[in-house]
Design an enzyme around this catalytic site. Sequence first.
Site, PDB file in Angstrom:
ATOM      1  N   GLY A  23       0.872  -1.169  -0.095  1.00 22.77           N
ATOM      2  CA  GLY A  23      -0.002   0.015  -0.069  1.00 22.77           C
ATOM      3  C   GLY A  23       0.918   1.196  -0.030  1.00 22.77           C
ATOM      4  O   GLY A  23       0.625   2.202  -0.765  1.00 22.77           O
ATOM      5  N   GLU A  24       1.918   1.418   0.721  1.00 25.31           N
ATOM      6  CA  GLU A  24       2.600   2.545   0.844  1.00 25.31           C
ATOM      7  C   GLU A  24       3.368   2.811  -0.429  1.00 25.31           C
ATOM      8  O   GLU A  24       3.675   3.850  -0.603  1.00 25.31           O
ATOM      9  CB  GLU A  24       3.562   2.524   2.060  1.00 25.31           C
ATOM     10  CG  GLU A  24       4.464   1.590   2.114  1.00 25.31           C
ATOM     11  CD  GLU A  24       5.509   1.217   3.300  1.00 25.31           C
ATOM     12  OE1 GLU A  24       6.486   1.712   3.203  1.00 25.31           O
ATOM     13  OE2 GLU A  24       4.808   0.781   4.150  1.00 25.31           O
ATOM     14  N   ASP A  25       3.705   2.054  -1.137  1.00 21.12           N
ATOM     15  CA  ASP A  25       4.601   2.145  -2.377  1.00 21.12           C
ATOM     16  C   ASP A  25       3.512   2.633  -3.509  1.00 21.12           C
ATOM     17  O   ASP A  25       3.826   3.760  -4.242  1.00 21.12           O
ATOM     18  CB  ASP A  25       5.054   0.873  -2.912  1.00 21.12           C
ATOM     19  CG  ASP A  25       6.439   0.493  -1.843  1.00 21.12           C
ATOM     20  OD1 ASP A  25       6.612   1.495  -1.256  1.00 21.12           O
ATOM     21  OD2 ASP A  25       6.494  -0.726  -2.090  1.00 21.12           O
ATOM     22  N   THR A  26       2.237   1.950  -3.630  1.00 22.66           N
ATOM     23  CA  THR A  26       1.546   2.396  -4.983  1.00 22.66           C
ATOM     24  C   THR A  26       0.124   2.475  -4.625  1.00 22.66           C
ATOM     25  O   THR A  26      -0.407   2.635  -5.685  1.00 22.66           O
ATOM     26  CB  THR A  26       1.796   0.915  -5.683  1.00 22.66           C
ATOM     27  OG1 THR A  26       1.261   0.055  -5.098  1.00 22.66           O
ATOM     28  CG2 THR A  26       2.970   0.631  -6.268  1.00 22.66           C
ATOM     29  N   ARG A  27      -0.344   2.434  -3.711  1.00 26.49           N
ATOM     30  CA  ARG A  27      -1.787   2.589  -3.436  1.00 26.49           C
ATOM     31  C   ARG A  27      -2.503   3.935  -4.011  1.00 26.49           C
ATOM     32  O   ARG A  27      -3.570   3.669  -4.628  1.00 26.49           O
ATOM     33  CB  ARG A  27      -2.393   2.546  -1.904  1.00 26.49           C
ATOM     34  CG  ARG A  27      -3.698   2.714  -1.677  1.00 26.49           C
ATOM     35  CD  ARG A  27      -4.238   2.723  -0.103  1.00 26.49           C
ATOM     36  NE  ARG A  27      -3.767   1.713   0.631  1.00 26.49           N
ATOM     37  CZ  ARG A  27      -4.366   0.480   0.540  1.00 26.49           C
ATOM     38  NH1 ARG A  27      -5.493   0.301  -0.124  1.00 26.49           N
ATOM     39  NH2 ARG A  27      -3.855  -0.595   1.265  1.00 26.49           N
ATOM     40  N   GLY A  55      -2.717  -7.578  12.369  1.00 24.32           N
ATOM     41  CA  GLY A  55      -2.310  -8.960  12.816  1.00 24.32           C
ATOM     42  C   GLY A  55      -1.135  -9.231  11.640  1.00 24.32           C
ATOM     43  O   GLY A  55      -0.912  -8.833  11.009  1.00 24.32           O
ATOM     44  N   GLU A  89       0.022 -13.476   1.061  1.00 28.39           N
ATOM     45  CA  GLU A  89      -0.848 -13.491  -0.165  1.00 28.39           C
ATOM     46  C   GLU A  89      -0.256 -14.059  -1.211  1.00 28.39           C
ATOM     47  O   GLU A  89      -0.908 -14.801  -2.149  1.00 28.39           O
ATOM     48  CB  GLU A  89      -1.085 -11.925  -0.381  1.00 28.39           C
ATOM     49  CG  GLU A  89      -2.201 -11.211   0.374  1.00 28.39           C
ATOM     50  CD  GLU A  89      -2.573 -10.040  -0.146  1.00 28.39           C
ATOM     51  OE1 GLU A  89      -3.508  -9.241   0.360  1.00 28.39           O
ATOM     52  OE2 GLU A  89      -1.721  -9.339  -1.048  1.00 28.39           O
TER      53      GLU A  89
END
Length: 1168
Positions: A23-27, A55, A89
Site C-alpha cells: 500500500g505505501e508504495d503504490t496505493r 495482525g 498473499e
Amino acid sequence: MASSSTSSIHKTFKYDVFLSFKGEDTRTNFIDHLYSALDHKSIYTFKDDERIKKGRRISDELIGSIEDSKFYIIVFSKNYAYSSWCLDELVKIMECHKTTQQRAYPVFYDVEPSEVRKQSGAVEKAFPEHENEEDAAKWRNALKEASDLTGWELRKTVDGHEAKFIQKIVEEISLELRSINFSFNEKLVGLETRVNDVLSFLETSIDDVRMIGITGMGGGGKTTLARAVFDHISFQFEGKSFVENVREVSNNSLSGLKSLQNQVLLDILNDKGVSISSVYDGKSIMKKRMCGRKVLIVLDDVDHIDQLEALASEPNWFKPGSIIIITTRNEQVLVAHRVKLIHNVNLLSDKEAIFLFSRYAFGRETPVQGYEKLSVEVVRYASGLPLTIKVLGSFLCGKNEIEWIDAIKRLKTIPLHETLKRLELSYIGLEDDYKEIFLNVACMMKGWSADDAIQALESCGFHARNGLRVLEQKSLLTINDYECLDMHDHIEEMGRDIVCRSHPANKHSRLWKEDDIVDILTNELGTEATRCMQIRTSKLNPEVVMKGLRKMKDLTFLKVSLEEFYPNHETNQLIPNFLNALGFLCCIWELNKGIPYFPDALRYLHWDEYPFRSLPQTFQPNNLVTLKIVGSKIVQLWEKGERKVCNKLKFLDLSNSMLRTLDLGLTLNLETLTLTRCCALIELPNSICKLKHLRSLNLDCCSLLDKLPEELGHLESLVQLRLSYTKIKHLPDDICMLKHLKLLKLDGCSLLQKLPKNLGWLECLEKLSLSNTEIIHLPDSICMLKHLKYLELNQCSLLEKLPEDLGCLESAEYLELSGTKIMHLPDSICKLKHLKYLGLYKCLLLEKLPEDLGELECMERIILRATKIKNIPDSICMLKHLKDLQLNDCLLLERLPEDLGQIKCLESLNLSNTMIKHIPDSICLLKCVKSLILYPCLLLEKLPEDLGRLGCLGYVNLSSTKIKNLPDSICMLKELKYLKLDKCLLLKKLPKDLGHIECLESLSLSNTMIKHLPDSICMLKHLKTLDLYHCSLLEKLPGNVGRLQCLEYLCLSSTKIKHLPDSFGMLKDLKYLKLDGCSFLENLPKDLGQLGCLDSLDMSYTKIKHLPDSICMLKHLKSLKLVDCWLLEKLPEDLGKSGCLEMLCIEGTSISHLPQSILLLKGLSIVW
C-alpha cells in the site's frame, strides 16, 4: 452449427482480478489508476482498502477472496517483500496459480525481475527481518516462482509511461477474460459462423473508421448477431455503447433522438454532467468529445437516415480504429449514409433450425423419439426464421403429441400472430404505393420472373422497378439467382393477413385463395372492393368465371389458369374414342353458349388456355395495358371482326393461338407483340408498320408465315425481331432501316438463303442468329456492324466462307461456326480483340487456323472438335485468358505446341480421339487446369513426370491409352477426384503412394493388367467408386480395404479374387458389390451382414457353395444375383427376413427349394 460446449466443468469466480500490492508504495498512484482502468472496462476487481494490516497473518476472508478470483496481478515494488502480509498473499496466489483455471501475472513496478528471482537488491534488504519466520522458505520460493512468470516490467514497456503501461495491462487482461467469458449461448445456434462472417469485414484495416450495416428481415437475428459481435470485440475499445431500439425510441417522442445521444455520450465518456439541449447541440458535442476516443457503437434497428445523422453522422466524429455497427431492415438507409460494408443475415439452415427448435422444445440438441417428423413440420413452417422457431419451440415445450398435431394444423390456417406482428413493422413504414406493390407480390406474384412482375405492376399504374428495389432494401423480398421474385413464407403470410383481416372474402382487395374464389364466383358474390384476382383452379368452368366477374366492376388485374378444366392438347389431336369426342363437343357447345364478359376497368388481363374464339364485344379496353391470351382458341381478337381503340395497350401476347390475321391499326402505343407458335398465322397486316412505339416483335415458330410486310423498316423503335422457325424466304430490304434493332433471330428458317445486301446498316445490332438456315454467303456489309457481339451460324451447312474483313466486327464476343463448310478462317479474324468464344465443331473441311490466333487476347473458349486440324499454331500459347480448349476427335492432330503451359488460365483440355503421341512437359505449368481428357489417345505412351504440379486437377481420363506407368508425382494431386484408366492394356502397376490422393472419389481400372493394389489405397477416405472389372491378373485385395469408409460401389467382376479380406465387413456405406465372373471365389466373409447399406449383390458365375447366414441381416438389399453358381444348393433359411429384397436370380444353381421365409417378401421377383 452452434459451437460445441466444452466438456469440462469451469468454475465461476466472484472476482475477475485480485490486486496484490504494498500500500505505501503504490496505493494512491499506480494501483488507484490501474483499479480505475479495470473498473472502466467492467472488470470486477478486488482491492483491499485497509490502510493498516491488522495482525501478522492474512484473514480467512482475504484467503476466500484470493480463491474466488480468476486472475492475479502482483505488483512488485521496493517495499513489497518487507510485508509478511503481502508474502502470505503471494504464497496463496501461487498455490491457486497451479490450478488449471487461475493465473497470476507479475508487474515489476520499480524493481527488476532478477531482484525478485534472486532475492537481491531491495528484496535482499527486506529478508533479514524474516529470517526467524517459519514461512521464510515458502516466501522465497513463492517470489522465485512468481518472477519466472510472464508479466510486465514498467521500465522496459512503452518507455516507462505509466498511463500507457496500465492501458496495456488492462487490454491483455480484457483479452484473457473475453476468451474465457465469451462463449456462444447454446441456444444461439449458428451464431459463431455468422459472427466470424461479420468479423471478416472488419479485419482488413484498423487505421480507419469502419461503418458496417447488418440487414435482413424482422426476426432474422440482426440484433442477436450485433450483440454477439459487440460482446466479442468490445474489450479492444476505449469506449463502447450498444444503443437498442433506435427506431422505437426516436419515433415515440420528440426528445427520442436527444435521449439516444445522451445515452451514447454517457456510455462512452462516463460523464453524467454532459447536458444536451437539442439534437443539433448533441451532434456538436458528440463530434467534439468522441473524436479522441477509439469507440465501438452499435445502433440497433435504425429505420431513417435522420437517426444516423444524429448518432454517427460522419467518420470524422470518431478516432481511427473505431467501429460503428448499424442494424436495419432498410438497406437504403445504409446506402444513403454511404455505408460501404453491408452484411445480409442468412436465415438458419434446416440442420440449424432443428437444433435451435430442439433447444427450446426439448432442452436438447435433437428431437426426442417420436417427435422427429412433427419437429420437421414445425421447422418447415418456420422457414429458417429464428424468431418463429423460438416462439414455437417454447409454445410446444411440454405438450403431448395430440397438442402438437393440433398446433401444426392450426398454423396452416391461422398465422403465428407474434411473428407477423414483428414483421409488419417493415410494412407500416412503406409509402402507400409501395404497400400496394408489396401486397400484390405477397398475394399473387411470389415466384414470378422480375420482368413479368414489373410489366404487370406497371400496367396497374405503379412505378414497379423502384418499388421492388425499395422492398428488396427493406428485406421484404429478394430477387433470386433466376431473376424471380422470392419472399420468406412468413412475410408472404403477413401480407396476406393484412389483406384478409377485418373483411369477408368477397370484400378483399385481392383474391387468390381457391376456395374463396370458387365460392364468390359460383354464387356471384363479387363486389367492387376486389381490384386484383388470380384464379388457379380446376373447380370452375369459363362460363362461371365470366358470370362471376360481372359484379367486380373495379377489377384491374385478372390472371386465370383453368388448365385442368381443358382437354389435353395432345388428346385433342387424337381423340381415342366416341365418348371423348362427344364430351369434347359438349364442352365446346357449353363455352359458346355462355356470353363472355370482362370488366372495363381491367388494366392487366392474362388468361391461359382462353376457350373463346374472340374477346367479348361488350368489353371496352380503354384501360387495358397488358393482354396475354396464351394457348387460346382465339381466331380473331374482337368478336365479329370489330375494330376497337386500345390507346393504352402496350403488351400483347397471343402465343400458341389459332389466330389467322391481326389488325393492329388502332393499337398505336403497342410496345411488345408476341405471337409465337401461332401456327395458323399466314401473314402480318401492313397496319403493323404503323406501330411507331413497337420495341419487340416475336414471331418464333409461326410455321406458316412466309413473308413480312415490305415496310417493316417503318418500325422505328424496334429493338428485338424474332423470326426463328418460320417459312420466311427473304427479308424485305426495308428491314435495314431499323436503326435501333439490337436482336435479329432467324435460326431455323430453313428456306432462308440470303440476307439483304445492306444488312450492315443495322448499326445497333448486337446479336444475329442464323443457325440452321440455307444461307450460302454473308453480305460484305455485315462487317460494318460495329456493335455486333454475337454471330451464330451453327449448322449453316451451305456456308463455305466468311467475309475477308470479318475482323472489322470490333465488338464481337461470340462466333459460332460449327457445322459449316468453312475451309479457312480469314486472317482478319485475329483482330477481334473482344472475342471470347470460337465454335468450329464439325467444320469437317477446316484444316488449319490463322497463325496469329494468339492475338485474340480475350479468348476464353475454343471448340475445334471433329475438324481436320493437323497443327495448332504456336501463338495459341499467348491466349492468357483461355479456359477451355476442345480438340477431341481431331483425327489428324499429332502434336501440341511445346509452350502450351503458358496458357495460364486453362481449366479444361480435351484431347480425346486424337493422334497425340506425347504431352509437352510445359503442361505441368497449368496451375488452373481442372480437367484433362486423353481418352482414347491410342498412341500416347507416357505422361510428363511433373504431372503432380497440376494442383487444381480434379478429373483425369487416360482410358484406352498405351500408358505403362503413372508418374509418381500423380500422388501429389490433392484435388483429384476422378481418375479413369479403363482399357489401359499395358498398365501393370500403380504408384505405391496412390493413397496420398486424399480427395479421390472414383478410381476406374477395368481391363488393365494390374496384379495388385498398393496398400496405401486404403488411405483414400473419400473413395466412393472402385472399378476393377476384368482385371484378370488381380488375385487379392489389400487386407485393410475396410478402411475405405466412403466406398459405395465396388466392382471385382472377372478377377482372380479367391477371397475377400476380413476387414470387408467394415465397408458400412457399400451399396453395390459386383463379384460376377470371379471363378476362383468359393466363399464370402461370415460377417457380410455388416454391410448395412448394401443394395445390390451379384455373385453370378462364381464357385460359391453357401451363403453366410449373416446375409439375412442386409435390410436394404434389393437385388441378389446368383446365376450359374452351380455349386450352391440352398439359401439361408431366414433370407426372407432381409425385408427389402425385390430381385432374386438363382438360374443355373443347384437350389432345389426355397426357404419358407421367402414368403415374407411380398414384392419379390424370382428368376429360377
